[in-house]
Structures are given as C-alpha cells and as structure tokens.
Design an enzyme around this catalytic site. Sequence first.
Site, short mmCIF file in Angstrom:
data_model
loop_
_atom_site.label_atom_id
_atom_site.label_comp_id
_atom_site.label_asym_id
_atom_site.label_seq_id
_atom_site.Cartn_x
_atom_site.Cartn_y
_atom_site.Cartn_z
N CYS A 399 0.84 -1.20 0.00
CA CYS A 399 0.00 0.00 0.00
C CYS A 399 0.88 1.26 0.00
O CYS A 399 1.51 1.57 -0.99
CB CYS A 399 -0.97 -0.04 1.16
SG CYS A 399 -2.33 1.15 1.02
N HIS A 526 -3.57 -5.22 0.21
CA HIS A 526 -3.06 -5.75 1.48
C HIS A 526 -3.16 -7.28 1.47
O HIS A 526 -4.15 -7.84 1.96
CB HIS A 526 -3.85 -5.18 2.67
CG HIS A 526 -3.61 -3.74 2.93
ND1 HIS A 526 -2.71 -3.29 3.87
CD2 HIS A 526 -4.15 -2.62 2.37
CE1 HIS A 526 -2.71 -1.96 3.89
NE2 HIS A 526 -3.58 -1.53 2.98
N GLU A 528 -1.80 -9.45 3.26
CA GLU A 528 -1.73 -10.08 4.58
C GLU A 528 -3.09 -10.45 5.13
O GLU A 528 -3.21 -11.35 5.98
CB GLU A 528 -0.99 -9.18 5.56
CG GLU A 528 -1.69 -7.85 5.88
CD GLU A 528 -1.27 -6.72 4.96
OE1 GLU A 528 -1.53 -5.55 5.31
OE2 GLU A 528 -0.70 -7.00 3.90
#
Length: 587
Positions: A399, A526, A528
């Site tokens: 990001c 993102h 994750e």
Amino acid sequence: MKYILVTGGVISGIGKGIIASSLGTILKSCGLHVTAIKIDPYINIDAGTFSPYEHGEVFVLDDGGEVDLDLGNYERFLDIRLTRDNNLTTGKIYQSVINKERKGDYLGKTVQVVPHITDAIQEWVRKQARVSVDGDSAEPQVCVIELGGTVGDIESMPFIEAFRQFQFKVKRENFCNIHVSLIPQPNTTGEQKTKPTQNSVRELRGLGLSPDLIMCRCSTPLETAVKEKISMFCHVEPSQVICVRDVSSVYRVPLLLEEQGVMNFFCQRLNLPVDVKPRKMLSKWKEMADRSDRLLERVSIALVGKYTKLSDAYTSVIKALEHSALAINHKLEVKYIDSEDLEPSTQQVEPVKYHEAWQKLCSAQGVLVPGGFGVRGTEGKILAINWARKQNKPFLGVCLGMQLAVCEFARNVLGWEDANSTEFNPEPQHPVVIDMPEHNSGQLGGTMRLGQRRTIFNSTSSVLRKLYGGVEYVDERHRHRFEVNRELKHHFEKKGFQFVGQDVKGERMEVIELDDHCYFVGVQYHPEFTSRPIKPSPPYLGLLLAAAGKLQSYLNKGCRLSPSWIKSHLTAVKFIHCDVNAVWLKF
C-alpha cells in the site's frame, strides 16, 4: 442455532479473541459449521478511524468492512470469510435505532435503551448468526460471540442486558456463557490470587448472566486448591474452571482447551450434533506446533513503520510473515524499526537511536514497508527503500510502501527531486502519487477504496504472477485513498521499473517490480489479510524465500517447496483453521 457468549473480566486484552477463535476451531474440527461475531462497545461506527495505538490494526474484509483485529483471528483460525456486520458496535446499534425512529417505525413510542436498544442488539445477532461464512452457502450451526471490554464497563451495559434477555428467548440449551478472567501471581509471594475473578463473576451474575465455564488466564498451571476455591465462590463445578496458561504458540491454545474437556462440556450443555471427536483431528495441530518450535534456521525481516511500539498495529503483517517463514522451514525474526529513527533529523538529536536503527536495517535479510497514513516517518521509509534497492536486498512494499517505492525511484533514478504524493505535498512539480477524486468526500470514515478488488497481471514474466501460480488475475483486499499517477508510468518503465499488475479497467497501478533485482515488489493491496497458515500470502512468501536465498530455486521448481515441507504439511492440509506460528502476545 447454538450461541456461545465470551465475556471478559479484570482487564481488557486478556485474550478473549484467541479463546473465542480456539473454541470455534475445536467445534469446526468436529464437523460443525461455525461463525463468529465481535461486539465492540465503543460508539464509533467502525474501526476505520482508529489510530493503531488505540486499538491495534484495522482489519479489512471482502465487503470493505473496516473491523476489529479479532475478526482477523477468526478468519485465520476458522478459514472463513466474514462481513462487516459480524462486527457490531454501539455506534451501529444506535444509528440503526435512530434511523428507525426518524422513519416513524416505533409509532410514536418513547425510544429507550430497554427495550429498543436491547431488542436491536438481539435482532442483529440472530440475523447475522445465520449468514453463511464458509463459501458453501451452509447455514452455521454455532455462533461464537465475543463481547469486547470487561464486565462492569458502562459502555457494555446495554449488551449485557440484551444477552440476559437473549438467553431466555433462545432457551438455556442453546445458550452458553464463557467468562475469561485473570489470575494474577505477584512476584513477591508467588501465590495465585482468585479475588479479582471472584469479583468479576459476582458482578456478571449480578447483571443476570451466570458463566458456564470460567477460563482462567495465568502464567503457570492453575493449582488444584485455586481451582477448587474458584469453583466454590463462583458457583461452578471444578471441571468448569479451565486453566489457560501461557503457551509457546497460539496454535497450542485449542489443544490446551480440548485437553481439559471443553468439547465434552459443549456436547452435554448444548446437545451438539457431533459425530467426530476432536482429539484425533487436533493432533494435526500438535504436529504443526511441534514442528514450528523445532525450527533452528532463522530469517530476519526489517519492518520499517511508524507504529512499531505496538505489535498489534501490524498483527496481520506479522502473521503473514510467520506463515511464510514456517512454509520455508525458518524461524522468523522481526526487527521493528521506527522509520523516523532513520531520518537525518534524528541523527542530530539522538545519534545513538539513529545508528541503532540503521544497524538493524543493515543486518536484516529483507525489508518490509507496510501500509500507513500521514507524512510522519515517510522520509525514513524512503531511505530504507533506497537502501534495499541499491544493496539488492529483498523488498516488499504494501500500500503506502508501494507508493513510497515509486517516489524513491522517481527522485533517485528519474531525477525528479521533488517527486512526492499529494497526500504529503498538495502541489509537487512531479505528483507521482495522487488522490482518487471519487474517494475524497471530505470525511475519513469508510470513504477509501475498500474491500476485495481484482488485479490483472499484464506480464507473463512477472515474479509475483509466478508466485501466485501463473494465474491471470488475483482478488485481494484494498484500503487506500491515493494511487500511482498512471500518466507518468512510461517514464518509470523506460528505466526498468515495471507496473506488472493493474485493475480491471487498466486505470490503477496495482503491482510494481524492478528489473535486475533479487526481489523488489510493491502491491497496492493488502495481501496479509488473506494469508493462512497452510496457504501463506504469495508476496510475503516471495519476500521470505528471497531473504533466505531460496526464491530462484523455488521458481525453477515450478513454485513447489521441498519434499520435506510437503511431507510435513500433507497431513495438515485440511486443517487450516489455526494461526500456526504466532506467539500469543496478547496474553
């Protein structure tokens, strides 16, 4: 529908989220469909405007919901996909009730906390508990509800009252209350103290809820005399007092609970339709936990951010790194670096801190710059990115990390010294990162580009595309208000800075890679948030592989890990409901 309410006492952050997730894991291991709801008593509508120091990271769901980090635990433990309505706040409830009042839905009645607020809470829970979260449209059979905060908080009172009523509406055989409490053990005496738990349970019972299980958080195993004392003063059987001691891995928590007969209690108390006993199923968890504890080789990653004083601020990032490290048979070492400490201004004021930060960065095997907001510390992040690019160190920017990588390249390779994001400089001569007009409404909450979006790979030679298995596109979760200026991209590509992934319309730059570098990758999304213990996020896996010197070998083998890894994981493929290698920091 069976409902399991998890409440907490004595202190907040005691581990209710991990326990709720572990209970769901045990139930799911028995073949049940499980969902989860997190209740946060704060008046905010959602977690989107929180500082990470206030409440940890903001977790983003597929539908764009900005929610509490515990929903990330639920998704990782149970391998489910939740929605924004699985996170219930006081703000949401009051907003819905006030909207109904404005429409005249209450027919002129005086709107009160009881019954209107409490009824709204119950209605929300009953409705959301039946929403499928497994991807197979199956209606959940069990709903685990975590009530944030501690019993006695003034903010929690409407929710406690709502569940006092709720237990009678759904009948006793369908409702169970679990209370998580702290057993302090002062160093001066070494004695385990039960008084805080007694007071907490007394207050909860005074509000109309009587716990069926009392889960005692303690640093050492609970002594028999202590367990009997809690049983006597808290109106439960000794077998209903569960010891939840500190463990080496969060992966061991479901095992710890199951060993003490939690599943047997649920079967009797809730009359669950269970055919499979969890002990054999959870043995796969034990194999994974034992393996993670035996890892000897280490891989170090420098996490360069601005919220490094609180690990919860980067919970999902750390989990994704741990999943990837376990996949390559390495133990993860995270070097937290405050990006401000890398800046020359720190050298002038605190030279020791400055040199320690650079020593950490230079000794790491890989560099990660995660997402964030605000100008503070951005120059330090750019310096870290510059170092990783020049030293050929593996780098991943997520990001904001990707946007700053674009700024760094523009300044130091293209020669645009003032290149910047309009987030930090509204009128730079070279605005390489610009705001998205459709997401700039003047408000902060819920106005970003949020949720799952598709990214199309436009290059077959992309390293990241290979890591994703050679697919043409991926669906990942986003949370940003600024984007790379696509009008300038041809300047970058002439110098080997490639934009290998774009959105469906080709308007937004989603993935960047640098030619002639061991691993220099940036992603606007993102990754994750969707990482799982047995299915680590490809961008993070690539970073760990490159840091360990195994990336090229992995790509040459067709993105397959070594036979030893495969053998150790084959037995656990079905059980991806847990977070394998995360240390139970919240406890």
